[in-house]
Write a protein that holds these residues in place. Structure first.
Motif, short mmCIF file in Angstrom:
data_model
loop_
_atom_site.label_atom_id
_atom_site.label_comp_id
_atom_site.label_asym_id
_atom_site.label_seq_id
_atom_site.Cartn_x
_atom_site.Cartn_y
_atom_site.Cartn_z
N GLN A 13 0.84 -1.20 0.00
CA GLN A 13 0.00 0.00 0.00
C GLN A 13 0.87 1.25 0.00
O GLN A 13 2.03 1.23 0.46
N SER A 118 -0.32 0.23 -4.27
CA SER A 118 -1.74 0.57 -4.39
C SER A 118 -2.05 1.83 -3.60
O SER A 118 -1.44 2.11 -2.58
N SER A 119 -3.03 2.57 -4.10
CA SER A 119 -3.40 3.83 -3.44
C SER A 119 -4.47 3.61 -2.40
O SER A 119 -5.06 2.55 -2.28
#
Length: 119
Positions: A13, A118-119
């Motif tokens: 993340q 990942s955002s």
């Protein structure tokens, strides 16, 4: 010739960390500098960081300074790329490569390892 094997990629993340490893085998006595590069989909390959084989000098692209650290374990022929505060734009396939003594180009390349943030 130098054989290079990258490892340590994965999915993380945004804000997280990963450490990539690049193990060098073969004619390592001939290495002048080892670099990390990355290539995102649809983009050209770009320089990320590099380290002199003796470990005394390091070089970074502007957008990773302060977040990534390149280092070498002198007891082994392995170079690490510690990546902190990762951003989605760091998503790419990361490659290590070596520049040999008396050469101006990075001649030997690893197979790459995928890093996805990942955002």
């Amino acid at each position: 010739q130098v054989q290079l094997v990258e490892s340590g990629g994965g999915l993380v993340q945004a804000g997280g960390s990963l450490r990539l490893s690049c193990a060098a085998e073969g004619s390592t006595f001939n290495i002048y500098r080892l670099g990390w590069f990355r290539q995102a989909p649809g983009k050209e390959r770009e320089f990320v960081a590099a380290i002199s084989w003796g470990g005394s000098s390091t070089y970074y692209a502007d957008d990773v300074k302060g977040r990534f650290t390149i280092s070498r374990d002198n007891a082994e022929t392995t170079v690490y790329l510690q990546m902190n505060s990762l951003k989605p734009e760091d998503t790419a396939v990361y490659y290590c490569a070596v520049r040999k003594i008396s050469r101006n180009e990075y001649d030997d390349w690893g197979q790459g390892t995928q890093v996805t943030v990942s955002s």
